[in-house]
Structure formats: structure tokens, C-alpha cells
Design an enzyme around this catalytic site. Structure first.
Site, PDB file in Angstrom:
ATOM      1  N   CYS A   1       0.831  -1.200   0.000  1.00  0.00           N
ATOM      2  CA  CYS A   1       0.000   0.000   0.000  1.00  0.00           C
ATOM      3  C   CYS A   1       0.868   1.252   0.000  1.00  0.00           C
ATOM      4  O   CYS A   1       1.876   1.314   0.700  1.00  0.00           O
ATOM      5  CB  CYS A   1      -0.871  -0.019   1.251  1.00  0.00           C
TER       6      CYS A   1
ATOM      7  N   CYS B   1      -2.592  -1.219   8.619  1.00  0.00           N
ATOM      8  CA  CYS B   1      -1.831  -2.484   8.526  1.00  0.00           C
ATOM      9  C   CYS B   1      -0.368  -2.217   8.840  1.00  0.00           C
ATOM     10  O   CYS B   1       0.435  -2.008   7.947  1.00  0.00           O
ATOM     11  CB  CYS B   1      -1.889  -3.068   7.120  1.00  0.00           C
TER      12      CYS B   1
ATOM     13  N   CYS C   1      -6.950   1.365  -0.256  1.00  0.00           N
ATOM     14  CA  CYS C   1      -6.942   0.610   0.995  1.00  0.00           C
ATOM     15  C   CYS C   1      -7.025  -0.852   0.623  1.00  0.00           C
ATOM     16  O   CYS C   1      -7.851  -1.242  -0.189  1.00  0.00           O
ATOM     17  CB  CYS C   1      -8.109   1.029   1.879  1.00  0.00           C
TER      18      CYS C   1
ATOM     19  N   GLN D   1     -17.823 -10.907  13.199  1.00  0.00           N
ATOM     20  CA  GLN D   1     -16.375 -11.023  12.986  1.00  0.00           C
ATOM     21  C   GLN D   1     -16.019 -10.371  11.658  1.00  0.00           C
ATOM     22  O   GLN D   1     -16.672 -10.645  10.648  1.00  0.00           O
ATOM     23  CB  GLN D   1     -15.963 -12.489  12.961  1.00  0.00           C
TER      24      GLN D   1
ATOM     25  N   TYR E   1     -21.849 -13.160  25.433  1.00  0.00           N
ATOM     26  CA  TYR E   1     -21.363 -12.155  24.472  1.00  0.00           C
ATOM     27  C   TYR E   1     -21.624 -12.706  23.062  1.00  0.00           C
ATOM     28  O   TYR E   1     -20.703 -12.937  22.291  1.00  0.00           O
ATOM     29  CB  TYR E   1     -19.871 -11.856  24.665  1.00  0.00           C
TER      30      TYR E   1
ATOM     31  N   GLU F   1     -26.418 -11.144  25.178  1.00  0.00           N
ATOM     32  CA  GLU F   1     -25.800 -10.065  24.399  1.00  0.00           C
ATOM     33  C   GLU F   1     -26.410  -8.740  24.832  1.00  0.00           C
ATOM     34  O   GLU F   1     -27.610  -8.648  25.067  1.00  0.00           O
ATOM     35  CB  GLU F   1     -26.047 -10.324  22.895  1.00  0.00           C
TER      36      GLU F   1
ATOM     37  N   CYS G   1     -10.010 -11.834  21.615  1.00  0.00           N
ATOM     38  CA  CYS G   1      -9.164 -11.110  20.669  1.00  0.00           C
ATOM     39  C   CYS G   1      -8.022 -10.425  21.420  1.00  0.00           C
ATOM     40  O   CYS G   1      -7.317  -9.602  20.861  1.00  0.00           O
ATOM     41  CB  CYS G   1      -9.986 -10.105  19.879  1.00  0.00           C
TER      42      CYS G   1
HETATM   43  N1  SAH Z   1     -19.674 -14.154  19.759  1.00  0.00           N
HETATM   44  C1  SAH Z   1     -19.990 -13.159  18.769  1.00  0.00           C
HETATM   45  C2  SAH Z   1     -19.697 -11.735  19.225  1.00  0.00           C
HETATM   46  C3  SAH Z   1     -18.393 -11.478  19.884  1.00  0.00           C
HETATM   47  S1  SAH Z   1     -17.944  -9.790  20.047  1.00  0.00           S
HETATM   48  C4  SAH Z   1     -19.295 -13.471  17.470  1.00  0.00           C
HETATM   49  O1  SAH Z   1     -18.421 -14.314  17.434  1.00  0.00           O
HETATM   50  O2  SAH Z   1     -19.649 -12.883  16.457  1.00  0.00           O
HETATM   51  C5  SAH Z   1     -18.438  -9.386  21.640  1.00  0.00           C
HETATM   52  C6  SAH Z   1     -19.911  -9.116  21.791  1.00  0.00           C
HETATM   53  O3  SAH Z   1     -20.158  -8.821  23.156  1.00  0.00           O
HETATM   54  C7  SAH Z   1     -20.442  -7.920  21.011  1.00  0.00           C
HETATM   55  O4  SAH Z   1     -21.578  -8.316  20.288  1.00  0.00           O
HETATM   56  C8  SAH Z   1     -20.820  -6.899  22.090  1.00  0.00           C
HETATM   57  O5  SAH Z   1     -21.946  -6.125  21.753  1.00  0.00           O
HETATM   58  C9  SAH Z   1     -21.119  -7.791  23.260  1.00  0.00           C
HETATM   59  N2  SAH Z   1     -20.943  -7.240  24.608  1.00  0.00           N
HETATM   60  C10 SAH Z   1     -20.048  -6.310  25.024  1.00  0.00           C
HETATM   61  N3  SAH Z   1     -20.140  -6.130  26.350  1.00  0.00           N
HETATM   62  C11 SAH Z   1     -21.108  -6.974  26.789  1.00  0.00           C
HETATM   63  C12 SAH Z   1     -21.658  -7.263  28.087  1.00  0.00           C
HETATM   64  N4  SAH Z   1     -21.214  -6.648  29.167  1.00  0.00           N
HETATM   65  N5  SAH Z   1     -22.632  -8.185  28.159  1.00  0.00           N
HETATM   66  C13 SAH Z   1     -23.081  -8.828  27.047  1.00  0.00           C
HETATM   67  N6  SAH Z   1     -22.606  -8.583  25.811  1.00  0.00           N
HETATM   68  C14 SAH Z   1     -21.632  -7.678  25.688  1.00  0.00           C
END
Ligand code: SAH
Length: 469
Positions: free
Chosen positions: A77, A86, A179, A302, A331, A352, A428
């Protein structure tokens, strides 16, 4: 009065031996401190000039190369070096993977003091460019100027930018000409939108004054070919907004979902903002394994679709489901993990916090004819309680996939109380993952560690830990 310059130090013939914080090269200074060197990679032999000094370390820039690492490769890039997108484009991919895996294992061992039974080699990408399905580009009336532009005597005419922030500078945006993170029509949309806005003399956001019409644009691409564009405006100028939205709709027929937000808050997060549908649907459809997912603007998905598929398949494999398990997916986002496990277990319950994501998740269960998955809205630390367990029974498996900050301490406490036979922690950020797992290590043994690279050319790594009681 002239600004007092911090005392800078020169170090010569420094050998970079590792990578550390934010992907910088790590070397030892003769006085025992560590030196973090911008853009240096293991194998480089350099002279450096420090720009920051702390008790245990220096931050430095390279001033001279004695030897360039054999792991160096040519960045693709034109913005490499300035852009924060990146930072590792100059670092051979195989070597990136080696250092990513090493960092995950070191964090688990050093921060978490964990004994690991089985650690699997990191799963890399086939394509290390154009892997993202979501980008957010910022508008600014304060474009980042190159040194040449600053040195020139001439008045700079166009100071507007649409692109990514300069690392560590909230008020400076790099105007991106290209990009390499997201497939077309991403570049096309960004470049044409910028040209149109300049032509019409619409105002770009001024981060200091907090004024201007154009604030940012989110572009989501998908494997189904559907594109979502969400414009974020600061000023409410209905006529101009209409012109911009019409321009996008008429120029890009791939846009299946065109929406906008008028956000007059200081920060540009959209979770507490109303999203207006301008054209098409309020969501796009993405495919993953044999599943379909609807995704709305506020919902997390993701960002690397191909690797997400690999991540979830690997998670399922390592969980080794028997078919009779009750699973909690904490989550849960739009339900991607829960729904990919649902067919192989008795029941899944997701938790969530984002309401639209919960709606998407419930809809996604329906779209895929899955009737043993349900999703609850709330913060995990509130929803995960005795009542939930009384109502549904004790889960056999808990899967957690929290944001970078990791688990709330009450969530760790509840996991200890519930004490499921298996715990899967998708993260992550292996540093917070290690911290959280340390608080659980007296109850669990770490059976598998599986790093997955979701973000080539960056220093970020996704990691699965599977623990059994
Ligand atoms: N497991 C999903 C999302 C992971 S990302 C996947 O793999 O796609 C993390 C997620 O947690 C996000 O959707 C975010 O909105 C949510 N999140 C963040 N803080 C939270 C909390 N305190 N309680 C519940 N969900 C939460």
C-alpha cells in the site's frame, strides 16, 4: 518560548530480537532498559533515536539500517508507514504468524501462569489482503499533510480527508487513495463519495470545533454480494443529506442497505443513536458454513468472514459435543457461535447487550430453522445469575467471547459458582484472556489453545482456550 525538547538518546548497532506492544520491535538498551522501536522487526540491526523514556523502557525510531531483517517484505500500500491500518505489511506473513502464536502462549504462561496441555499451531489466512468485511472511514477537514506539503511555500487548497485516523491522533485523518483491507466496491465508494462531497463543497467534520456535515461512513461487504453503507452526519442538513444518499443509491446498485445517522455527540459510537433507513433493507445477509445471518448496523460480526468460518468450525471441533449438552454463549452478538453449535447440542442460550444484535440473533435462529437456540438481552454480568440457572438448568458448557477488556469480575465469579464441565474462551486479547483464566485455573485444566489469525498485517490475534473441569 521554545518548547523544551525531551532528552533524546542515540543507540547504535541495536539488534531487534522480538516484537512487543503494538507490534513494535523490541531490543535491549545498554543500560538494561527495553527499547520499543517503531516499524522495526526481528532481525533488523539499526541505530535508533529515542523519543520517550520511562523507568523500564524507551520508545525509539530507526535512524540507520546496518542490516535489514530477512523477514522484511515489500508493503503493497502507498500509505504504509503513515496509516494505522496495517502496520505489519513489511513483515513476511509466515514470520507474523510465528510471533503472533508466540505472544499468545507467552501471555497465557506469563500473565495467567497456566499449564497448557495442548497448544495447536496458529491457523493463518490464505489471503492476507482484502480480508475485512467492515470498514469505517472518517471525514475530516484537517487532512494529515505530508512533510513535502508542509515544506512547500504554496497554499494547500484541499484540506479535506476521508480515510483512517493517524495512529494515536484523534484529530488527524489520512486521506486514503487506496486501501487493501476490504474488497470492492469499498475503495470505489470511498473515493467517489469524497469526490462528490468536495465537488458540492459539503462541509467535512471539524474535530476541534465539532462542526460540519460529514462525519464518517461504514461500509460492510459480504460473501452474498450485498453491501451495507451507513453514513454518519454531524449537522442535520436535510437537503444535503438527501443529495448524498441519492448519490450513493444511484451510483452503487450493489448497496442493499443504505442507512444514516445524525450524531451530534462528542464521540462517534452509534450504539445510542437512531439509525434511519434510507433505501433497501435495514440489514444485509451474510453466509457462514451452511448458515445465513442477518446483520444490522449496530450488530457485531467477525470482520474476517473466511477466518470466522475457520474459527467457529475449530471451536466446535475442540468442544467435541455429544448432543445432549446445555450451552451458554455469553457475548453472543448475532448468534454466530450459538447457531453454529445448535445442531450438535441440546440447547443454546445466548446473552448479548446490544438490542439490535439480540433481535438479529433471534431472527437468525428462525432463518436457519433452528429451534433450540434463544437469546437474552442484557449485560452478561447481570444476566448470568442464579435465576437463569434455576430456570434453564446448569449448563454443561459455557462459551465466552468478550470484547478486548475481557470478563467482568462478577462473570468470573459466576462461572466459578456454576462450574460447568467445559469452558471455552474465545478472545481477541490474550492478555486479558490470560488474566481471566488465572482466576479459574484452580478449577480447570487447559486442554487446548488454538490461536487463529483474523487480522493479517496487524499485531492482533484471536485465540481459543478450551478448559475442562
Ligand atoms: N460471539 C460473537 C460476538 C463477539 S464480540 C461473534 O463471534 O460474532 C463481543 C460481543 O459482546 C459484542 O456483540 C458486544 O456487543 C457484546 N458485549 C459487550 N459487552 C457486553 C456485556 N457486558 N454483556 C453482554 N454482551 C456484551
Amino acid at each position: 518560548m521554545p518548547r523544551r525538547k525531551a532528552k533524546r538518546k542515540e543507540f547504535e548497532n541495536i539488534r531487534v530480537k522480538d516484537v512487543g506492544s503494538k507490534g513494535k520491535g523490541i531490543a535491549n538498551a545498554p543500560d538494561g532498559r527495553i527499547i520499543f522501536i517503531d516499524q522495526a522487526i526481528p532481525g533488523d540491526e539499526v541505530d535508533v533515536l529515542t523519543y520517550k523514556k520511562r523507568k523500564a523502557y524507551y520508545m525509539a525510531k530507526t535512524t540507520y539500517f546496518h542490516n535489514r531483517s530477512r523477514h522484511r517484505t515489500t508493503p503493497r500500500c502507498v500509505h504504509f508507514g503513515t496509516c494505522g491500518g496495517c502496520k505489519w505489511q513489511h513483515f513476511e506473513y509466515e514470520a507474523q504468524l510465528y510471533y503472533k502464536e508466540k505472544e499468545v502462549l507467552e501471555n497465557l504462561k506469563r500473565i495467567g501462569k497456566l499449564d497448557i496441555k495442548d497448544s495447536h499451531p496458529i491457523l493463518g489466512n490464505e489471503e492476507i489482503y482484502f480480508y475485512r468485511n467492515k470498514m469505517e472511514f472518517s471525514f475530516s477537514n484537517k487532512r494529515w499533510l505530508t512533510q513535502d506539503e508542509i515544506n512547500t511555500e504554496q497554499e494547500i487548497e484541499n484540506k479535506t480527508a476521508l480515510g483512517l485516523h493517524i495512529p494515536g491522533m484523534w484529530d488527524k485523518v489520512l486521506d486514503l487513495k487506496e486501501c487493501h483491507l476490504q474488497k470492492e466496491p469499498s475503495d470505489d465508494i470511498r473515493l467517489q463519495l469524497k469526490r462528490f462531497a468536495d465537488e458540492k463543497s459539503f462541509t467535512f467534520f471539524d474535530p476541534h470545533e465539532q462542526t460540519g456535515l460529514l462525519r464518517n461512513v461504514m461500509i460492510r461487504t459480504s460473501r452474498t454480494g450485498q453491501v451495507m453503507v451507513v453514513m454518519q452526519f454531524f449537522n442535520n442538513e436535510p437537503d444535503n443529506i438527501r443529495q448524498i444518499m441519492d448519490f450513493l443509491r444511484d451510483t452503487f446498485p450493489q448497496i442493499a442497505s443504505l442507512q444514516y445517522i445524525i450524531n451530534q455527540k462528542k464521540n462517534d459510537s452509534i450504539y445510542d443513536q437512531q439509525v434511519h433507513l434510507y433505501y433497501g433493507c435495514d440489514h444485509i445477509i451474510e453466509k457462514m458454513q451452511d448458515l445465513k445471518f442477518q446483520i444490522r448496523p449496530k450488530s457485531f460480526y467477525q470482520t474476517n468472514s473466511k477466518q470466522a468460518e475457520i474459527l467457529y468450525a475449530r471451536l466446535k471441533e475442540l468442544l467435541n459435543l455429544k448432543g445432549d449438552e446445555l450451552v451458554l454463549d455469553l457475548y453472543s452478538g448475532i448468534g454466530s457461535i450459538a447457531l453454529s453449535l445448535a445442531k450438535d447440542c441440546k440447547k443454546v442460550i445466548g446473552v448479548e447487550v446490544i438490542e439490535d444484535a439480540v433481535k438479529d440473533a433471534n431472527k437468525n435462529a428462525e432463518l436457519n430453522n433452528i429451534d433450540n437456540a434463544s437469546f437474552l438481552k442484557g449485560e452478561t454480568q447481570d444476566v448470568l445469575n442464579e435465576k437463569l440457572i434455576k430456570r434453564n438448568g446448569r449448563p454443561d458448557i459455557i462459551v465466552v467471547d468478550p470484547p478486548r477488556e475481557g470478563l467482568h469480575k462478577n462473570v468470573v465469579k459466576m462461572i466459578r459458582e456454576i462450574h460447568p464441565a467445559k469452558l471455552a474462551y474465545v478472545s481477541c486479547n490474550s492478555a486479558t484472556q490470560a488474566r481471566d483464566m488465572e482466576m479459574l485455573k484452580d478449577l480447570y485444566s487447559i486442554d487446548h489453545v488454538q490461536p487463529v489469525d483474523m487480522f493479517p498485517n496487524t499485531y492482533h490475534t484471536e485465540n481459543i482456550v478450551i478448559a475442562t473441569s
